[in-house]
Structure formats: C-alpha cells, structure tokens
Design a protein around this motif. Structure first.
Motif, PDB file in Angstrom:
ATOM      1  N   ILE A   1       0.856  -1.188   0.000  1.00  0.00           N
ATOM      2  CA  ILE A   1       0.000   0.000   0.000  1.00  0.00           C
ATOM      3  C   ILE A   1       0.890   1.236   0.000  1.00  0.00           C
ATOM      4  N   PRO A   2       0.690   2.181  -0.919  1.00  0.00           N
ATOM      5  CA  PRO A   2       1.518   3.394  -0.928  1.00  0.00           C
ATOM      6  C   PRO A   2       1.511   4.072   0.432  1.00  0.00           C
ATOM      7  N   ALA A   3       2.628   4.630   0.812  1.00  0.00           N
ATOM      8  CA  ALA A   3       2.799   5.194   2.151  1.00  0.00           C
ATOM      9  C   ALA A   3       1.755   6.275   2.458  1.00  0.00           C
ATOM     10  N   HIS A   4       1.415   7.101   1.453  1.00  0.00           N
ATOM     11  CA  HIS A   4       0.487   8.198   1.715  1.00  0.00           C
ATOM     12  C   HIS A   4      -0.950   7.725   1.920  1.00  0.00           C
ATOM     13  N   LEU A   5      -1.220   6.443   1.603  1.00  0.00           N
ATOM     14  CA  LEU A   5      -2.567   5.900   1.800  1.00  0.00           C
ATOM     15  C   LEU A   5      -2.685   5.087   3.093  1.00  0.00           C
ATOM     16  N   ARG A   6      -1.580   4.890   3.793  1.00  0.00           N
ATOM     17  CA  ARG A   6      -1.624   4.090   5.017  1.00  0.00           C
ATOM     18  C   ARG A   6      -2.039   4.941   6.205  1.00  0.00           C
ATOM     19  N   ARG A   7      -2.834   4.376   7.080  1.00  0.00           N
ATOM     20  CA  ARG A   7      -3.219   5.045   8.319  1.00  0.00           C
ATOM     21  C   ARG A   7      -2.018   5.096   9.268  1.00  0.00           C
ATOM     22  N   LYS A   8      -1.873   6.193   9.960  1.00  0.00           N
ATOM     23  CA  LYS A   8      -0.846   6.288  10.983  1.00  0.00           C
ATOM     24  C   LYS A   8      -1.287   5.584  12.261  1.00  0.00           C
ATOM     25  N   GLU A   9      -2.619   5.562  12.474  1.00  0.00           N
ATOM     26  CA  GLU A   9      -3.186   4.885  13.638  1.00  0.00           C
ATOM     27  C   GLU A   9      -4.381   4.056  13.178  1.00  0.00           C
ATOM     28  N   PRO A  10      -4.680   2.953  13.867  1.00  0.00           N
ATOM     29  CA  PRO A  10      -5.865   2.171  13.500  1.00  0.00           C
ATOM     30  C   PRO A  10      -7.135   3.018  13.632  1.00  0.00           C
TER      31      PRO A  10
END
Length: 523
Positions: free
Chosen positions: A53-62
């Motif tokens: 998953i591209p980094a900018h689309l990943r959640r920083k927190e659940p």
C-alpha cells in the motif's frame, strides 16, 4: 364485498430501551470474531500486505472503531429496529409528498438476491448482462410513462436528480454561449423546495411564484417573471397541496417562448401514472423517484434513485454512462458529446431499479393506471372525512376540484381555539403508532399537516387513521395539556427541540459529538 367494519383504535406502546450510541457500548479488547493467523504459505506469498500500500494511503493509527462482542452488536441493532416504524408496521400515510407504500415482498427477494447484492461495479460487462438488461428495460418503461426519450438512474434521489437537471440546463445554455445571460430559474412556492435548492447550488437566481386565491400558480405572474435572463422553469405538478395545474402546458409554452427550458418534478407521481405525461405537458426534463412511486421503500433518506429523463435533443447532456443495446449485448456508453459527467459513483443503486422493474412488470399498463385511480380515490375519501374533524381545514379549497395524491391541511383553527399546534398533534399521533408530517418550510399554510394515503391502504385503514386524528382533536378541546405533553407510548418522550434548532450543536459523527459535547458526557 368486504365487511365494512367500524374503525377501532388499537392499544399501542413502543419498545423503550434508552439505547446508547454504539461507541458508548464499546469496551477495549472486546471482539465479535477472532480472525485466525495466516498460514506460513500465505505469509510467504503476500508478506505483511502493508508494504504494497503506498505510504500516503496508510493510516498512521488504527481506525477508532467500537469494540463489542457479537451478541452486543445484535442486541444493539435489534433494539434500534424496535424503535423504528414504517409501512410494514403501521398505517404509513402521514409522510405527505413522499409516497410511502407497501412494497411486495417478492420484489424484496429479487432486490436482495445475491445475484444483485454481490455484483461488483468493476465487473466486466459480459458478466452483468442481466443487470444491464434490467436498467435498459426500466429506462424503456419510463420513456413510455413520461413520453420522454431517455432516462438515467445515476442520481441518488430526487434532490440529486434535480441537481442533475439544473446542471444540464446550465450546460445547454453554455453550449449556446448564453451561460452568463441565462441565469434565472423560475419555480413555485408549493413545488418541492429541492427545485429552488438545486437551482441555487448551480448558481442560478431563483424566482418564486405564489398562488392565486384558488391555490394555483399565477399565469400573469409567470409572464412578468420571464425575460431574456430566464434559463428555465422547475416545477412540481400537482403541487404539494395536491391541486393539479391544468394550465401547465401554457406555463411551459411561455417559458419556451422566452428561450428557457422546462423541468417536471414528478417525485411523487402516484396520482398521475398513465393519466398525464411530461411530453404532453411541454417538458424538456423530468424525474421520478423510484423509491416512492415505483414501490421501493422510502428508506429514511436512502437508498434511493432519482430517475432523470430528457427529450431527444437533450440526451447529449446526460450523465454518463448510458446503458445501450447493440442487438446482441448490453453495454455502458461513455461516448456522450456534451455530458455533464458523473453525478454519482458508478451507475446508481441497482436494487432500487430492480424493485421498480419488478413492480412495473407485475402491474402492466392497466395496473399502473389503477394505482393512480385508487390513490386519488383514497386521497379524496380521506379529505372528505378529515374536513369533518373539529379544528381541521383545507386551504385553497378550489370549487369543484379534486385533490390528487395528497392534501396539505391546516390546524390553524384548532390552534386558535385550544393552543394546540400541529407539532403537538404530530407527537400525539406517535401514541397511536402513526406517522404524521407537517410540511416543508416556510409554512405558507398555517399549522400545516400533509397526508398522502397512496393505493396501498384499505378503507378500514384510512378510517383508523381518521379516528386517531379525531381523538386528538377531541383531546385538544377537552384536555389540551395532554396533547401538548405527548408522546407517552412512543420510544421517546417529549424532547427539548432547541438542540435541533442550533446548527452549532449538530454533530453527525461520533468524533464531532465528542468535540462539541464531550464535557456533557463526562459530567
């Protein structure tokens, strides 16, 4: 012949759970299901999955989702369902302008079939030929019902359909180099407010016509309103008081002569199916609410479909894609020269179209006409009986004219006599398990209430609804405080409306609720 029974009000008391918001039920660590660990072979094949998953689309927190056990979730939503009424549970004639009717359960089985619900919008066209065929043939039905040339089902409801029409009106004038000049839309005060709202959202100045003494929009006022700035007319007929404007063709002629276009709002066409068509009324655009007239439940705001139709010369402005047939297969056509583009993701709400298709197929031409006949008969029977209730009046009681699918009544006399308002009556009707709607704002008719019985209800059911209104009227004259402090048997009791009247206190997500009202919870 059915036995003619005297109306009898049944005892009613709704479940009252004081059900918390599901986030308030959350407990850290609670789980409804434990997902098993992935097997080593799968881990080796896909890794952790996250890295793809591209980094900018990943959640920083659940995501902050509520955590509950399965049984808690089940009880929560069952409790909420017991606090809900609708056409399958009560006599649902009180939501005037919204055509609440019984939806045959066989149609529900079609719409909820996995063959419909498990379709994916990105499937290849060859795998969804059945769905495309239903969309195509429902378009054909509505062409016949309206007289117009082509329909799309992309808009997610009536207001959205009107937005699409306002967009096409603007696109048409832009294509002629008149976008800066044609900047006015004409509507009427008893047309659905969405007409004015959609026009305003698209940047048009809205000119509103008011009724004459008999309740009809004034022709002379229309002549004064039209000019070389007129982009179009967006109007409902019959309007929200139930009177059909027999001069509608003159209205559309006047607007066309001024260079404008004409849009027919048929959100609730229940009283005119097979009796009158948009084409003969001189309209360029129209829309139907499939979730009203064509049997899908209203759904408390969704899911819905505002089916938009146009004359041949305006097909070029329709939202894409259109559904076409080449003689062998159905396909999605994106090649529309001056399309306004998409107004919704994908194609719209397919299950609502499936219900409408099944309903039309089951009734046929004569059945649709019978729907209109019974709806008008029921409405006029209801009106005759309500006119006998103390404190109730019928404004714009045009001599010799029937109301079609609904009536906007008034409790003005009741309020003057007793102090009981239409909103007090609304809450008291909850104690009989019956819905009751006042009206759109502004309240041109004082202390209004708007009822639309549709074809779904029997004489006995209409009599029961009238009996409830009659009892509330009698209570207002003998014990007004009883009505003012209602409801007593509903899932909630009388509430302080000030919170609802202050937009600064509104919260449509749990996060915004905590931000605005978190201190109140802690207290």
């Amino acid at each position: 012949m059915l036995e003619n029974k005297k109306a009898k009000l049944r005892n009613f008391h709704q479940a009252h759970w004081d059900e918390p918001v599901i986030f308030e039920l959350s407990a850290k660590g609670a789980r409804g299901i434990l997902v098993p660990e992935a097997e080593e072979e799968i881990k080796a094949e896909v890794g952790d999955g996250i890295s793809r998953i591209p980094a900018h689309l990943r959640r920083k927190e659940p995501p902050a989702l509520p955590e509950l056990f399965q049984a808690q979730v089940l009880r929560h939503y069952l409790h909420l369902s017991q606090a809900t009424l609708g056409a399958d549970l009560n006599i649902e004639i009180g939501q005037g302008t919204c055509t609440i009717k019984y939806s045959p359960k066989i149609n529900e089985s079609f719409a909820t079939s996995s063959k419909v619900t498990e379709l994916h919008p990105f499937q290849a066209e060859g795998t969804v030929q059945g769905a495309l065929e239903i969309l195509y043939k429902t378009d054909m039905f509505l062409r016949e019902i309206s007289g117009l040339s082509r329909f799309v089902f992309q808009p997610g409801g009536g207001s959205h359909g009107l937005f699409a029409i306002a967009s096409m009106i603007r696109a048409y004038h832009e294509s002629r180099g008149e976008s800066g000049k044609r900047d006015e839309i004409i509507t009427t005060i008893f047309s659905h407010p969405s007409n004015a709202a959609a026009a305003a959202v698209k940047g048009f100045k809205v000119i509103t016509l008011y009724p004459d003494k008999d309740g009809y929009p004034d022709v002379d006022a229309l002549r004064e309103a039209v000019s070389d700035r007129t982009a179009g007319l967006m109007i409902t007929n019959p309007e929200d008081h139930g009177l059909f404007n027999s001069k509608i063709a003159e209205f559309t002629r006047i607007v066309h002569e001024a260079g404008g276009l004409c849009s027919y709002d048929q959100a609730n066409a229940n009283g005119i199916l097979g009796m009158t068509r948009a084409l003969e009324g001189g309209f360029d655009f129209c829309f139907f609410n499939l979730h009203k007239t064509f049997s899908s439940p209203h759904g408390c705001g969704g899911p819905a479909v505002g089916a938009v139709g146009v004359r041949k010369e305006f097909e070029q402005f329709l939202p894409v894609p259109l559904v076409d047939f080449d003689g062998e297969k159905y396909f999605l056509n994106y090649d529309v020269k001056n399309s306004i583009g998409k107004v919704r993701m994908f194609y719209g709400v397919l299950p609502v179209v499936v219900r409408a298709y099944a309903w039309i197929m089951s009734l046929g031409e004569e059945g649709l006409k019978e729907v209109a006949r019974i709806a008008v008969l029921n409405n006029n029977y209801l009106m005759r009986n309500i006119s006998k209730i103390r404190g109730a009046t019928i404004p714009y009681d045009a001599p010799g004219k029937h109301r079609l699918e609904q009536v906007r009544y008034s409790w003005e006399k009741l309020t003057k006599d007793t102090g009981v308002t239409t909103e007090d009556v609304q809450r008291r009707m909850c104690d009989f398990g019956m819905h009751y709607w006042t009206s759109h704002h502004p309240w041109i008719i004082p202390e209004p209430f708007t009822l639309e019985p549709t074809e779904s209800y029997s004489k006995e059911e209409l009599d029961e609804y009238v009996a409830a209104l009659k009892q509330v009227s009698e209570e207002a004259y003998t014990d007004p405080e009883k009505v003012k402090n209602a409801p007593y048997n509903s899932c909630i009791h009388k509430i302080d409306p000030s919170l609802l009247d202050d937009p600064k206190k509104w919260a449509i997500t749990w996060r915004s609720y905590l931000k605005k009202h978190g201190k109140d919870i802690d207290a």
